[in-house]
Every structure is written in structure tokens, then in C-alpha cells.
Design a protein around this motif. Structure first.
Motif, PDB file in Angstrom:
ATOM      1  N   SER A  59       3.591  -1.865   3.878  1.00  0.00           N
ATOM      2  CA  SER A  59       2.930  -3.165   3.880  1.00  0.00           C
ATOM      3  C   SER A  59       1.583  -3.043   4.583  1.00  0.00           C
ATOM      4  O   SER A  59       1.395  -2.173   5.440  1.00  0.00           O
ATOM      5  CB  SER A  59       3.790  -4.208   4.595  1.00  0.00           C
ATOM      6  OG  SER A  59       3.702  -4.036   5.995  1.00  0.00           O
ATOM      7  N   PRO A  60       0.612  -3.901   4.235  1.00  0.00           N
ATOM      8  CA  PRO A  60      -0.693  -3.831   4.902  1.00  0.00           C
ATOM      9  C   PRO A  60      -0.589  -3.925   6.422  1.00  0.00           C
ATOM     10  O   PRO A  60      -1.298  -3.217   7.140  1.00  0.00           O
ATOM     11  CB  PRO A  60      -1.448  -5.027   4.314  1.00  0.00           C
ATOM     12  CG  PRO A  60      -0.813  -5.247   2.990  1.00  0.00           C
ATOM     13  CD  PRO A  60       0.639  -4.919   3.173  1.00  0.00           C
ATOM     14  N   ILE A  77      -2.123  -0.839   8.447  1.00  0.00           N
ATOM     15  CA  ILE A  77      -3.259  -1.090   9.339  1.00  0.00           C
ATOM     16  C   ILE A  77      -2.842  -0.894  10.785  1.00  0.00           C
ATOM     17  O   ILE A  77      -3.602  -0.365  11.601  1.00  0.00           O
ATOM     18  CB  ILE A  77      -3.819  -2.505   9.100  1.00  0.00           C
ATOM     19  CG1 ILE A  77      -4.409  -2.610   7.696  1.00  0.00           C
ATOM     20  CG2 ILE A  77      -4.882  -2.855  10.143  1.00  0.00           C
ATOM     21  CD1 ILE A  77      -4.718  -4.023   7.248  1.00  0.00           C
ATOM     22  N   ASP A 103      -4.879  -7.492   8.558  1.00  0.00           N
ATOM     23  CA  ASP A 103      -4.607  -8.178   7.306  1.00  0.00           C
ATOM     24  C   ASP A 103      -3.153  -7.974   6.902  1.00  0.00           C
ATOM     25  O   ASP A 103      -2.559  -6.920   7.136  1.00  0.00           O
ATOM     26  CB  ASP A 103      -5.543  -7.672   6.211  1.00  0.00           C
ATOM     27  CG  ASP A 103      -6.887  -8.371   6.242  1.00  0.00           C
ATOM     28  OD1 ASP A 103      -6.892  -9.615   6.342  1.00  0.00           O
ATOM     29  OD2 ASP A 103      -7.928  -7.685   6.186  1.00  0.00           O
ATOM     30  N   CYS A 104      -2.594  -9.000   6.285  1.00  0.00           N
ATOM     31  CA  CYS A 104      -1.162  -9.008   5.984  1.00  0.00           C
ATOM     32  C   CYS A 104      -0.923  -9.951   4.815  1.00  0.00           C
ATOM     33  O   CYS A 104      -1.869 -10.405   4.166  1.00  0.00           O
ATOM     34  CB  CYS A 104      -0.379  -9.460   7.215  1.00  0.00           C
ATOM     35  SG  CYS A 104      -0.937 -11.062   7.861  1.00  0.00           S
ATOM     36  N   ASN A 111      -8.866  -5.639  11.821  1.00  0.00           N
ATOM     37  CA  ASN A 111      -8.201  -4.400  11.425  1.00  0.00           C
ATOM     38  C   ASN A 111      -8.531  -3.240  12.374  1.00  0.00           C
ATOM     39  O   ASN A 111      -8.416  -3.387  13.589  1.00  0.00           O
ATOM     40  CB  ASN A 111      -8.536  -4.072   9.974  1.00  0.00           C
ATOM     41  CG  ASN A 111      -7.989  -5.109   9.012  1.00  0.00           C
ATOM     42  OD1 ASN A 111      -6.934  -5.696   9.261  1.00  0.00           O
ATOM     43  ND2 ASN A 111      -8.686  -5.359   7.915  1.00  0.00           N
ATOM     44  N   GLU A 133       0.828  -1.192   0.000  1.00  0.00           N
ATOM     45  CA  GLU A 133       0.000   0.000   0.000  1.00  0.00           C
ATOM     46  C   GLU A 133       0.869   1.250   0.000  1.00  0.00           C
ATOM     47  O   GLU A 133       2.085   1.177   0.185  1.00  0.00           O
ATOM     48  CB  GLU A 133      -0.909   0.010   1.243  1.00  0.00           C
ATOM     49  CG  GLU A 133      -1.825  -1.195   1.346  1.00  0.00           C
ATOM     50  CD  GLU A 133      -2.717  -1.141   2.573  1.00  0.00           C
ATOM     51  OE1 GLU A 133      -2.781  -0.066   3.221  1.00  0.00           O
ATOM     52  OE2 GLU A 133      -3.347  -2.160   2.884  1.00  0.00           O
TER      53      GLU A 133
END
Length: 329
Positions: A74-75, A79, A277-278, A308, A70
């Protein structure tokens, strides 16, 4: 605002700095060298890690990260930052003062040291450590404990600490999971079956006393009850195995490859062990394992996102903070 009575350290696994083979190699080198994760003899594992793993995996893993990266990184990091901001806003309003909330990773950045420095600058001498792992495992929660202890070794004066070990059966956590599934059903439609997938660990670790699979089973059963699912309407599996050693079973990928799609052509999948989330949810579950199910002849496969920074999740985390800091206020 009044002086903060404590600070909150949100701890999670970590992430590469960027989706490149070099950055992934640095990250995997730190992550996979941890004895909590891989407890093979050091000389043997050093050779395997450096001669094979770090030569072959970084390119493939970097490509996977690039597919989910993103603008904020990283997500997991993006997040995590949203969770940090949301929890702080909630706690500031709840306590009527500035409650420092920092994000610290076991591997990579932001580091435990950077979080500790921020707390020190804020004048905080009491810290609640909240690992974002609902289910305890030596490979995750215990690794947070070790990493934090290492970060504190140079300090001449350490803060008072309270460590949340797990919250796998917390009623608000189960309610938040159930709410997320119901909302998913309302917007995406309900499939015939709910697959509850957990990150795996070597079976040997469980045989040696790691309570992780028991925690996963307890959470799965509690979620199924909250959703009023019959035993034949849900399945529990384990994903992300690594190496040749036997891991917890049944395996998610093998389960999906051999799914009886004639009897159950559509499934929803949720991963309650991930607070954010990952790569393991967005690429492995939502993409790779979806492919296995569809190749087996499945008709519909839908992933239920992690909790999240949804409001019910932040409220649940705030509740954990409140219950574990009563003696500090």
C-alpha cells in the motif's frame, strides 16, 4: 560505529496486507474495534461491526486499495519504508553512529512488537516515539500510545520512552508544507483557490475535549500566512466521515459538490494531516472528490502530494528527533 544512544519509532495508522476483501476485513476489524476510534457501547458496536460493516465494506474498500496499490504494498507502507530509510540515513550522518529507526503501525503490520524486538536486538534502551500525525487526536496519536503500551505489557524490562505528542505548529513543518505548495504551483500552475482538507472525527469527540480541530485550524492559518493567502483564497474542510453521527464540518465532499465554479473554476487541494499519501488522499481526494468538483462544472482540480519522503520533510522530522533527545546524547 559507536553504540546508538537511542532509537526512533515512526508510528502510523496501518494498512491491509493486500488489496483483497479478506485482508481488508481483518484490517478493518482491528481498526474499527478500537475504542479510540469508535467509542460506541461494545455489545452494540460488535453487532453493527460484524453484522453490517465487515460484511459490506471490505469488497468496496479492497477495490479502492487495488486502484492505488504499489509494488512495495500500500502507498502508506511503501512511503513509510522510504521515510524510515531516509530518516535513518540522515540521523546516522548527523550523530556519527548507527541510529535504529523502526516503523510500527497501530493496526496491521509491521507491528509495534516487531519494532520493539528490533530495538532490543540493537541494544537500544531509550526510544523516541514519533507518531506521524502532526495534529493530535484521540483517534490517532492516543491510539498509538495505547497500542505501544499493549505491546510493552509482556516485557520484563521496558525501555525509557519519550513520546512526541504533536507538531502542528512547528515552524519547519509549516515551511515544508509551504515549500511543497510553491513547488506544485511552479510545476503544475497555480489555481484560484487552495482547499485544505483534513481527515474528520466525530464532532462529539471535539466537544468532549479532543484538540484536533483547533490544531487543524492553527496549521491551516499558519500555512495560509506562509503562502501569503488572503482569507478568500483558501478554505478548510473535513473528509472521510463514517456512520450517521455528525462529524466536523464543513465536509469536503459536500463543499466540492456545491462549489461556486463560476467564481472559482480551479482549485488546488492539500491534506496537511497526512504525513504520507494513502487511500484517503490518492483515492478519496485525488479521484473521488475530484469527480465531485468536475461534475459541479469545475475546470481544473489539482492535488498537492503529502510531504512523504521529500528532503524538507525528512529534515523536519530529524529536527524533531534532535530537539526531543538532547538529554540522551
Amino acid at each position: 560505529m559507536a553504540q546508538a544512544p537511542f532509537g526512533v519509532l515512526l508510528a502510523n495508522l496501518g494498512t491491509p496486507d493486500e488489496p483483497t476483501p479478506a485482508a481488508v476485513r481483518r484490517y478493518l476489524g482491528e481498526f474499527l474495534w478500537d475504542r479510540r476510534v469508535i467509542d460506541v457501547s461494545r455489545p452494540v458496536w460488535w453487532f453493527i461491526l460484524n453484522a453490517f460493516v465487515l460484511r459490506t465494506r471490505p469488497k468496496r474498500v479492497a477495490e479502492a486499495y487495488a486502484s492505488v496499490w504499489e509494488a512495495e504494498g500500500s502507498p502508506l507502507l511503501a512511503i513509510g519504508r522510504r521515510q524510515q530509510r531516509a530518516l535513518k540515513a540522515h540521523l546516522d550522518a548527523q550523530y556519527g553512529c548507527d541510529i535504529p529507526v523502526e516503523l510500527g503501525m497501530t493496526y496491521g503490520k509491521p507491528t509495534m512488537e516487531s519494532a520493539g524486538l528490533a530495538f532490543r536486538r540493537a541494544g537500544v534502551n531509550r526510544i523516541l516515539v514519533l507518531p506521524l500525525y502532526p495534529q493530535f487526536s484521540r483517534t490517532t496519536t492516543a491510539a498509538v500510545f495505547d497500542r505501544l503500551a499493549d505491546a510493552l505489557k509482556p516485557c520484563p524490562d521496558i525501555p525509557e520512552l519519550h513520546f512526541i505528542r504533536d507538531y502542528h505548529d512547528d515552524s519547519a513543518y509549516i515551511a515544508a508544507l509551504a515549500e511543497s505548495v510553491r513547488e506544485h504551483w511552479a510545476t503544475r500552475g497555480r489555481q484560484n483557490h487552495l482547499l485544505i482538507s483534513w481527515h474528520g472525527i466525530p464532532k462529539r469527540y471535539a466537544d468532549e475535549g479532543d484538540p484536533y480541530p483547533k490544531h487543524c485550524k492553527a496549521t491551516s492559518e499558519a500555512l495560509a500566512r506562509a503562502l501569503e493567502l488572503e482569507p478568500d483564497q483558501w478554505t478548510m474542510t473535513f473528509q472521510s466521515r463514517f456512520g450517521r453521527e455528525e462529524w466536523l464540518q464543513p465536509y469536503t465532499d459536500e463543499t466540492l459538490k456545491n462549489w461556486d465554479v463560476k467564481a472559482t473554476p480551479g482549485i488546488d487541494v492539500i491534506c496537511p494531516g497526512f504525513a504520507a499519501d494513502c487511500l484517503e488522499t490518492l483515492e478519496e481526494i485525488q479521484e473521488e472528490n475530484r469527480g465531485y468538483f468536475m461534475e459541479a462544472g469545475g475546470e481544473d482540480y489539482s492535488y498537492v502530494p503529502a510531504l512523504n519522503d521529500r528532503e524538507s520533510h525528512i529534515e523536519m522530522l530529524a529536527g524533531l528527533v534532535e530537539r526531543n533527545t538532547r538529554n540522551w546524547c
